[in-house]
Design a protein around this motif. Structure first.
Motif, PDB file in Angstrom:
ATOM      1  N   TYR A  95       6.862  16.956   0.786  1.00 46.24           N
ATOM      2  CA  TYR A  95       7.182  17.441   2.121  1.00 46.24           C
ATOM      3  C   TYR A  95       5.915  17.714   2.912  1.00 46.24           C
ATOM      4  CZ  TYR A  95      11.683  18.263  -0.184  1.00 46.24           C
ATOM      5  OH  TYR A  95      12.856  18.118  -0.898  1.00 46.24           O
ATOM      6  N   SER A  96       4.847  16.958   2.629  1.00 46.42           N
ATOM      7  CA  SER A  96       3.581  17.224   3.307  1.00 46.42           C
ATOM      8  C   SER A  96       3.067  15.932   3.940  1.00 46.42           C
ATOM      9  CB  SER A  96       2.556  17.731   2.295  1.00 46.42           C
ATOM     10  OG  SER A  96       2.362  16.737   1.308  1.00 46.42           O
ATOM     11  N   TRP A  97       2.135  16.087   4.886  1.00 43.85           N
ATOM     12  CA  TRP A  97       1.527  14.902   5.515  1.00 43.85           C
ATOM     13  C   TRP A  97       0.309  14.446   4.732  1.00 43.85           C
ATOM     14  CZ3 TRP A  97       4.260  12.371   9.039  1.00 43.85           C
ATOM     15  CH2 TRP A  97       5.270  13.078   9.708  1.00 43.85           C
ATOM     16  N   PHE A  98      -0.410  15.433   4.195  1.00 44.95           N
ATOM     17  CA  PHE A  98      -1.574  15.082   3.375  1.00 44.95           C
ATOM     18  C   PHE A  98      -1.579  15.946   2.132  1.00 44.95           C
ATOM     19  CE2 PHE A  98      -3.025  13.332   7.367  1.00 44.95           C
ATOM     20  CZ  PHE A  98      -3.578  12.127   6.943  1.00 44.95           C
ATOM     21  N   VAL A  99      -2.120  15.407   1.061  1.00 45.44           N
ATOM     22  CA  VAL A  99      -2.205  16.197  -0.160  1.00 45.44           C
ATOM     23  C   VAL A  99      -3.576  15.973  -0.790  1.00 45.44           C
ATOM     24  CG1 VAL A  99      -0.763  14.360  -1.104  1.00 45.44           C
ATOM     25  CG2 VAL A  99      -1.381  16.238  -2.549  1.00 45.44           C
ATOM     26  N   LEU A 114       4.019  11.319   5.305  1.00 41.97           N
ATOM     27  CA  LEU A 114       3.240  10.281   5.969  1.00 41.97           C
ATOM     28  C   LEU A 114       3.584   8.909   5.394  1.00 41.97           C
ATOM     29  CD1 LEU A 114       1.064   9.702   8.034  1.00 41.97           C
ATOM     30  CD2 LEU A 114      -0.654  10.001   6.254  1.00 41.97           C
ATOM     31  N   VAL A 115       3.581   8.818   4.073  1.00 36.65           N
ATOM     32  CA  VAL A 115       3.832   7.523   3.429  1.00 36.65           C
ATOM     33  C   VAL A 115       5.218   7.011   3.803  1.00 36.65           C
ATOM     34  CG1 VAL A 115       4.145   6.354   1.226  1.00 36.65           C
ATOM     35  CG2 VAL A 115       2.289   7.977   1.503  1.00 36.65           C
ATOM     36  N   LEU A 116       6.201   7.891   3.728  1.00 36.66           N
ATOM     37  CA  LEU A 116       7.570   7.453   4.011  1.00 36.66           C
ATOM     38  C   LEU A 116       7.727   7.095   5.485  1.00 36.66           C
ATOM     39  CD1 LEU A 116       9.590   9.885   1.741  1.00 36.66           C
ATOM     40  CD2 LEU A 116       9.303   7.438   1.456  1.00 36.66           C
ATOM     41  N   SER A 117       7.032   7.808   6.366  1.00 35.35           N
ATOM     42  CA  SER A 117       7.122   7.462   7.788  1.00 35.35           C
ATOM     43  C   SER A 117       6.553   6.077   8.022  1.00 35.35           C
ATOM     44  CB  SER A 117       6.348   8.470   8.639  1.00 35.35           C
ATOM     45  OG  SER A 117       6.762   9.760   8.335  1.00 35.35           O
ATOM     46  N   ILE A 118       5.347   5.822   7.473  1.00 37.73           N
ATOM     47  CA  ILE A 118       4.731   4.509   7.666  1.00 37.73           C
ATOM     48  C   ILE A 118       5.629   3.425   7.068  1.00 37.73           C
ATOM     49  CG2 ILE A 118       2.743   3.050   7.114  1.00 37.73           C
ATOM     50  CD1 ILE A 118       1.032   5.581   7.084  1.00 37.73           C
ATOM     51  N   LEU A 119       6.155   3.697   5.906  1.00 35.17           N
ATOM     52  CA  LEU A 119       7.018   2.724   5.232  1.00 35.17           C
ATOM     53  C   LEU A 119       8.238   2.414   6.092  1.00 35.17           C
ATOM     54  CD1 LEU A 119       7.176   1.153   2.567  1.00 35.17           C
ATOM     55  CD2 LEU A 119       8.637   2.949   1.675  1.00 35.17           C
ATOM     56  N   THR A 120       8.829   3.452   6.684  1.00 36.01           N
ATOM     57  CA  THR A 120      10.004   3.243   7.531  1.00 36.01           C
ATOM     58  C   THR A 120       9.652   2.361   8.725  1.00 36.01           C
ATOM     59  OG1 THR A 120      10.645   5.471   6.919  1.00 36.01           O
ATOM     60  CG2 THR A 120      11.916   4.428   8.662  1.00 36.01           C
ATOM     61  N   ILE A 121       8.544   2.691   9.400  1.00 37.77           N
ATOM     62  CA  ILE A 121       8.145   1.904  10.575  1.00 37.77           C
ATOM     63  C   ILE A 121       7.873   0.458  10.152  1.00 37.77           C
ATOM     64  CG2 ILE A 121       6.350   1.608  12.321  1.00 37.77           C
ATOM     65  CD1 ILE A 121       6.029   4.742  12.128  1.00 37.77           C
ATOM     66  N   ASN A 122       7.149   0.310   9.067  1.00 42.54           N
ATOM     67  CA  ASN A 122       6.813  -1.000   8.530  1.00 42.54           C
ATOM     68  C   ASN A 122       8.078  -1.816   8.251  1.00 42.54           C
ATOM     69  OD1 ASN A 122       6.202  -2.378   5.498  1.00 42.54           O
ATOM     70  ND2 ASN A 122       4.759  -2.879   7.125  1.00 42.54           N
ATOM     71  N   LEU A 157       0.832  -1.205   0.000  1.00 38.10           N
ATOM     72  CA  LEU A 157       0.000   0.000   0.000  1.00 38.10           C
ATOM     73  C   LEU A 157       0.870   1.260   0.000  1.00 38.10           C
ATOM     74  CD1 LEU A 157      -3.089  -0.001   0.016  1.00 38.10           C
ATOM     75  CD2 LEU A 157      -2.976   0.744   2.402  1.00 38.10           C
ATOM     76  N   CYS A 158       1.924   1.234   0.846  1.00 35.34           N
ATOM     77  CA  CYS A 158       2.825   2.401   0.926  1.00 35.34           C
ATOM     78  C   CYS A 158       3.535   2.617  -0.407  1.00 35.34           C
ATOM     79  CB  CYS A 158       3.875   2.199   2.004  1.00 35.34           C
ATOM     80  SG  CYS A 158       3.242   2.469   3.641  1.00 35.34           S
ATOM     81  N   LEU A 159       4.034   1.520  -0.975  1.00 38.07           N
ATOM     82  CA  LEU A 159       4.765   1.645  -2.248  1.00 38.07           C
ATOM     83  C   LEU A 159       3.847   2.184  -3.332  1.00 38.07           C
ATOM     84  CD1 LEU A 159       6.832  -1.680  -2.225  1.00 38.07           C
ATOM     85  CD2 LEU A 159       7.697   0.622  -1.867  1.00 38.07           C
ATOM     86  N   LEU A 160       2.608   1.679  -3.326  1.00 36.39           N
ATOM     87  CA  LEU A 160       1.647   2.121  -4.332  1.00 36.39           C
ATOM     88  C   LEU A 160       1.330   3.616  -4.145  1.00 36.39           C
ATOM     89  CD1 LEU A 160       0.294   0.545  -6.624  1.00 36.39           C
ATOM     90  CD2 LEU A 160      -1.749   0.395  -5.212  1.00 36.39           C
ATOM     91  N   LEU A 164      16.059   5.961   4.191  1.00 37.83           N
ATOM     92  CA  LEU A 164      14.847   6.690   4.564  1.00 37.83           C
ATOM     93  C   LEU A 164      15.132   7.588   5.776  1.00 37.83           C
ATOM     94  CD1 LEU A 164      12.226   3.860   4.060  1.00 37.83           C
ATOM     95  CD2 LEU A 164      12.321   6.019   2.818  1.00 37.83           C
ATOM     96  N   LEU A 165      15.862   7.025   6.760  1.00 36.42           N
ATOM     97  CA  LEU A 165      16.201   7.836   7.933  1.00 36.42           C
ATOM     98  C   LEU A 165      17.091   9.010   7.521  1.00 36.42           C
ATOM     99  CD1 LEU A 165      16.810   5.054  10.609  1.00 36.42           C
ATOM    100  CD2 LEU A 165      14.844   6.584  10.387  1.00 36.42           C
ATOM    101  N   ALA A 166      18.027   8.714   6.607  1.00 37.65           N
ATOM    102  CA  ALA A 166      18.931   9.769   6.153  1.00 37.65           C
ATOM    103  C   ALA A 166      18.156  10.883   5.481  1.00 37.65           C
ATOM    104  CB  ALA A 166      19.957   9.199   5.172  1.00 37.65           C
ATOM    105  N   SER A 167      17.127  10.506   4.690  1.00 35.88           N
ATOM    106  CA  SER A 167      16.395  11.543   3.980  1.00 35.88           C
ATOM    107  C   SER A 167      15.624  12.405   4.965  1.00 35.88           C
ATOM    108  CB  SER A 167      15.463  10.928   2.934  1.00 35.88           C
ATOM    109  OG  SER A 167      14.432  10.227   3.577  1.00 35.88           O
ATOM    110  N   ALA A 168      15.085  11.770   6.029  1.00 35.28           N
ATOM    111  CA  ALA A 168      14.391  12.551   7.051  1.00 35.28           C
ATOM    112  C   ALA A 168      15.382  13.492   7.731  1.00 35.28           C
ATOM    113  CB  ALA A 168      13.764  11.617   8.072  1.00 35.28           C
ATOM    114  N   PHE A 169      16.543  12.962   8.068  1.00 39.06           N
ATOM    115  CA  PHE A 169      17.580  13.755   8.737  1.00 39.06           C
ATOM    116  C   PHE A 169      17.968  14.949   7.858  1.00 39.06           C
ATOM    117  CE2 PHE A 169      22.011  14.651   9.828  1.00 39.06           C
ATOM    118  CZ  PHE A 169      21.900  14.785  11.201  1.00 39.06           C
ATOM    119  N   THR A 170      18.259  14.652   6.602  1.00 36.61           N
ATOM    120  CA  THR A 170      18.648  15.708   5.671  1.00 36.61           C
ATOM    121  C   THR A 170      17.552  16.759   5.562  1.00 36.61           C
ATOM    122  OG1 THR A 170      19.807  14.041   4.405  1.00 36.61           O
ATOM    123  CG2 THR A 170      19.478  16.133   3.335  1.00 36.61           C
TER     124      THR A 170
END
Lengths: 659, 382
Positions: free
Chosen positions: B61-65, B78-86, B31-34, B114-120
């Motif tokens: 760079y948004s949570w919802f669009v 949001l998607v990348l956060s869920i994907l990272t946790i997953n 679902l996240c990838l899609l 993914l963590l690096a991109s958040a950090f950056t």
């Protein structure tokens, strides 16, 4: 002025309105000059093959004139020969007998809109003449100005077509002008025998060329100085002064040319046109060197004098070659001539076509020998493709992929290799068929890109890094190959499904091949994307910036990853996976050049109008095809299931009845 | 499949196991990838009309669009956060077998990435240094955002107070310094000077009025302006037009005779050194307008010590946590060339490289493992 103008349009596509206006009046002048020439009798031209070996400098690189002729003919007319003539023979005519080419059907125009706008009557051949375009030129200039004032993103396909035709027309003009110094012209009409006698010009001719006058220019100067010190001028004196002024004014009308002939004495890589040389150093002393050879070549061509032509050509060649410091240039030119003559990529297409025939007949007749022949043919096609790539390397000394054209050639090559590997393991013709199909389709696409200009063009600054070109670019294109080939085999899977009572094992086998090739694609696309990030970090300071090109490769990675994970989880089955891999081609195509068509981003490196329509119609057709195939397969399966349950019921019924 | 069944660990409560199983679900991954696929596609098309900056902020760079204008869709963050946790959940679920080691490496690498991109995203600062030949500077400029700055010249140095232009609201007092109060009367995010005379307004560069313009496609080209009321120590007030495109600051004379300057400008970030452009080289392919290479020859001056350096395409200059890239160049009508150096300060710049190495290693290992398997199978069949 016009010549320079054409150059600027060619390179920057920005022309101010003044320049366009000037070019119009210039056309008039050129036409007058050319009309004069329309007197001679028609004799077949002499053989000019050797002319192709002349080294020129054009769009930033050295190349044989043959390459220039081929590219220009292809760009203008979409064909590689003109009425059976080699490109170089066509070019020689445009340069040396321009007046005889004004009714040749050269300019390819397919847009009806454009024809209507320019007031040109449509022709079956879809090619139009210099004369026809000249009549439409005033309108064309206005339309081009309109198009140029628009932001590039807002230009319509028709705008782009106007710009393209305008560019081609101007380049054609420049080619017509490039040897005007050797051609007898209206400007130098001298009928007074007295004047001719004084200046030492031959008495039997009335029209002279700029070069003719240049040969006697010292005499002319002497005469003018003498006349100017006199008080009483007769008709002869007035004519001589007039001639001197025309002679001085002639050069001002001509500037830069699309290509240059003469290496400079000091910088081996810088070349100049004859006009540049006239402007820098006047006087008859320059009529001793290469310019003289060229002038005599033109005269010999006009007089149909083969031996004079050949001797001057070879003298010209040895003079130029002697001046080139970097001797590798000569190897490069030889290699490029060989490449042009051999045309290995075209040969690959022919061979693959034959291989396709054999493998199709194999599927019908099932004779093993046919499969073997097709394997060998595929291998032979690969050999020619590799020859082409090696040849290109010798010419450019660059890694195999530096522009969009080369990506298609490279991916075609790797597809063929992968196809052969699959065939090595499966021996069912699947590998050959997929390799042939991928190779042919990709090379056909590459042809369209070749028709838009020089395929060995110079590189923009950011791409000038052999390290990144040979790591990131190769890796990502290996990935593209996997995705493409897996999609092609996906099609074959669907067709196998269509067969009645499809063999389960066969299907499973095909699925495994799709899976393996898709994995190959994902691995390399992912790696290539990350390497691309590293390159971006090295050159722009950010690893990832959601740039269209980056997004394109990310989309491929994501799509492939979705397929893997969804199949792993059982969300989709083998059939779904095959369909997914086919749709992977759509994603791939969008990433490959669809994103470029959006015309945004740091990465966009090549726009070809019209390709967008082809791409969109491909996407539509692909999706419709897959939908239909899927529909039919599902319908069949439902029917089979139904038939089975019916059969079961019947059996049950027959069992139950006696009871 | 043999999973390392973490939910069989005795001390983990039942609820935790269910959550764990849900968190590591492959369906969520798909679902996240899609979603990310759809976002990427939409974001790329959006760029063609609205530019990169707008697309980045809206989609990635948004949570919802709002998709197609009204359908709420999870945004990139949001998607990348869920994907990272997953993914983090999932890597504990993997079958840790030798033949899977490549795959495991790849997934660890992706977590890193993914963590690096958040950090950056939160830490890295991108800015730009624009220099003419011979000029030097010790600040870099923000790409997109402006500030209203006021300063007093004190010998060679300036004491600057600045107010983020983003927060400029109508009518409120922006700041009081040197007894000067600044009150915006109107403020346009993007403006250009116009021909008519704004009643009673003055400016430093002869601008008589400002016209509102819609923001340009590329956010870098934005040029704000506005009309400000400047009150000096109760001595009445002036209406001042300020526009970012102005070359000069607006001088204000204080009651005690000192002069302070007021200017609307890109936000400035101090650099720990001075950078001086000695020479800018642009080389074209002969006979064409295509650039073959461009290069900035600079001096880095720090505490009086100067050292030369070169910046060109694919060859950035790394120093003191800052990286300078030859991004582009500009040429004014007089033929003076400006070199544009993109400046990044990113302490985490090495993380994506590490992630890349891990993923690359994983891919390589997996490739070799698959190859060995294949070889084995061939031997079997022979």
């Amino acid at each position: 002025m016009l010549l320079w103008l054409g150059g600027s349009v060619l390179y920057s596509q920005s022309t101010s309105s003044e320049e366009v206006d000037e070019s119009e009046s210039y056309l008039e002048k050129l036409k007058q000059n050319i009309d004069v020439l329309n007197e001679g009798q028609e004799r077949p031209p002499i053989d000019v093959d050797g002319l192709g070996e002349v080294i020129i400098h054009e769009s930033g690189r050295l190349k044989p004139l043959d390459s220039y002729a081929r590219t220009m003919l292809l760009v203008m007319s979409g064909r590689s020969t003109y009425e059976g003539q080699e490109a170089i023979a066509w070019l020689a005519r445009v340069m040396w007998e321009p007046e005889k080419t004004v009714d040749q059907r050269i300019f390819k125009i397919t847009f009806d809109q454009v024809l209507v706008a320019l007031g040109i009557k449509p022709d079956k051949s879809r090619r139009y003449t210099y004369n026809e375009l000249t009549r439409g030129f005033p309108v064309l200039v206005q339309l081009v100005q309109l198009a140029q004032n628009k932001d590039k993103d807002y230009q319509t396909p028709a705008d782009k077509e106007f710009l393209r035709i305008y560019d081609n027309f101007l380049i054609y003009n420049q080619i017509m002008n490039s040897f005007l110094f050797s051609l007898p012209v209206q400007t130098f009409l001298i009928s007074s025998e007295e004047v001719k006698g004084t200046l030492g010009l031959p008495l039997d001719k009335n029209y002279f060329s700029f070069a003719d006058i240049m040969r006697i220019s010292d005499r002319l100067r002497e005469e003018t100085t003498r006349i100017q010190s006199q008080d009483n001028w007769g008709a002869k004196e007035v004519l001589i002064i007039d001639l001197e002024q025309k002679y001085d004014g002639f050069l001002q009308d001509f500037g830069d040319l699309p290509y240059r002939f003469f290496p400079s004495y000091t910088h081996g890589e810088k070349f100049f046109s004859a006009w540049d040389i006239f402007r820098v150093s006047g006087g008859n002393d320059i009529m001793n060197g290469e310019v003289d050879n060229l002038d005599r070549m033109v005269k010999a061509y006009l007089d149909r004098d083969q031996s004079t032509f050949d001797s001057n050509l070879s003298q010209f060649q040895s003079r130029v070659q002697g001046k080139i410091e970097n001797k590798r240039v000569l190897t490069q030119i030889t290699a490029e001539l060989l490449y042009n003559r051999l045309d290995p990529l075209y040969r690959t297409q022919l061979i693959l076509g034959v291989a396709f025939l054999f493998i199709m007949i194999f599927f019908i007749l099932k004779r093993p020998i046919l499969r073997k022949i097709s394997v060998w043919l595929l291998g032979l096609g690969l050999v020619f493709l590799l020859i082409g790539m090696v040849n290109r390397f010798i010419i450019t000394l660059r890694p195999p992929i530096t522009n969009l054209f080369e990506t298609f050639v490279f991916v075609a090559g790797v597809s063929i290799i992968l196809g052969l590997i699959i065939e090595r393991f499966h021996k069912k013709g699947l590998g050959v068929l997929s390799g042939v199909l991928s190779g042919v389709i990709l090379l056909l696409i590459s042809n369209r890109f070749a028709a838009s200009g020089d395929t060995m063009d110079v590189l923009v600054a950011v791409l000038r890094s052999n390290f990144w070109l040979s790591t990131h670019v190769i890796t990502i294109n290996l990935g593209y190959t996997g995705i493409f080939l897996s999609g092609v085999i996906g099609h074959l899977y669907l067709f196998q499904c269509l067969k009645k009572n499809a063999d389960r094992n066969k299907l499973k086998n095909t699925y495994r091949v799709i899976y393996a090739i898709q994995a190959f694609g994902l691995i390399f696309t992912l790696m290539g994307t990350i390497l691309g990030g590293v390159w971006a970090d090295q050159s722009w300071g950010r690893f990832w910036g959601w740039d269209p090109k980056e997004n394109g490769s990310l989309m491929i990675v994501l799509w492939s990853a979705i397929l893997f994970h969804a199949h792993f989880d059982g969300i989709i089955k083998d059939l779904g996976y095959a369909i997914g891999s086919i749709l992977g081609i759509v994603v791939l195509m969008i990433a490959w050049f669809g994103i470029n068509l959006l015309g945004v981003g740091l990465h966009s490196y090549g726009f070809i109008a019209g390709i967008a329509y082809t791409l969109y119609s491909y996407i539509a057709l692909q999706i419709i095809l897959v939908a239909i195939l899927y529909g039919v397969i599902e319908y069949r399966q439902q029917k089979e299931k139904l038939a089975k349950t019916e059969a079961v019921k019947e059996i049950k019924g027959s069992v139950e009845k006696p009871v | 499949m043999k999973y390392m069944k973490i939910w069989n660990i005795p001390f983990l409560p039942v609820k935790g196991k269910t959550i764990y199983r849900f968190g590591s679900s492959l369906k969520i991954t798909v679902l996240c990838l899609l979603s990310l696929f759809i976002l990427t596609f939409a974001g790329t098309y959006y760029q063609a009309d609205y530019g990169l900056y707008a697309a980045q902020n809206r989609f990635f760079y948004s949570w919802f669009v709002p998709l197609l204008g009204f359908i709420p869709f999870p945004g990139g963050k949001l998607v990348l956060s869920i994907l990272t946790i997953n993914l983090i959940f999932a890597v504990f679920r993997y079958p840790y077998r030798w033949e899977k080691i490549g795959i495991i490496f790849i997934h660890y690498g992706i977590i890193f990435l993914l963590l690096a991109s958040a950090f950056t995203h939160y830490v890295a600062k991108e800015s730009v240094v624009v220099l003419e030949e011979g000029q030097s500077t010790d600040v870099s400029l923000d790409y997109y955002h402006s500030e209203l700055a006021m300063w007093e010249e004190e010998g060679g140095s300036r004491k600057v107070v600045a107010y983020d232009a983003e927060n400029i609201g109508k009518g409120e007092i922006l700041f009081v310094k040197y007894g000067v109060e600044i009150v915006p009367l109107y403020y346009y995010e993007h403006a250009s000077p116009a021909n008519f005379q704004e009643p009673g307004a003055v400016s430093a560069s002869g601008i008589t009025s400002l016209l509102y313009l819609p923001p340009p496609k590329s956010q870098e080209g934005i040029s704000p302006g506005g009309l400000f009321e400047v009150r000096v120590g109760g001595e009445g007030s002036k209406k001042v037009l300020l526009w970012e495109g102005e070359p000069h600051p607006f001088p204000i004379t204080l009651p005690d005779g000192r002069t302070v300057f007021l200017k609307l400008q890109r936000i400035r970030y101090p650099l720990p050194f001075t950078i001086k452009l000695k020479e800018f080289i642009k080389e074209d392919y002969f006979g064409t307008g295509i650039a073959k290479r461009y290069e900035s020859v600079v001096d880095i001056v720090e505490e009086g010590v100067s050292r030369p350096a070169r910046v060109f395409m694919n060859n950035p200059l790394r120093t003191e946590g800052y990286i300078f890239f030859q991004a582009s160049f500009a040429q004014d009508q007089a033929g003076n060339r400006q070199s544009v150096l993109a400046t990044v300060s990113n302490r985490g710049y090495w993380i994506p490289y590490l992630a890349g190495v891990i993923i690359g290693l994983g891919l390589l290992i997996h490739f070799i493992v698959m190859f060995l398997k294949r070889i084995k199978r061939i031997k079997f069949s022979v």
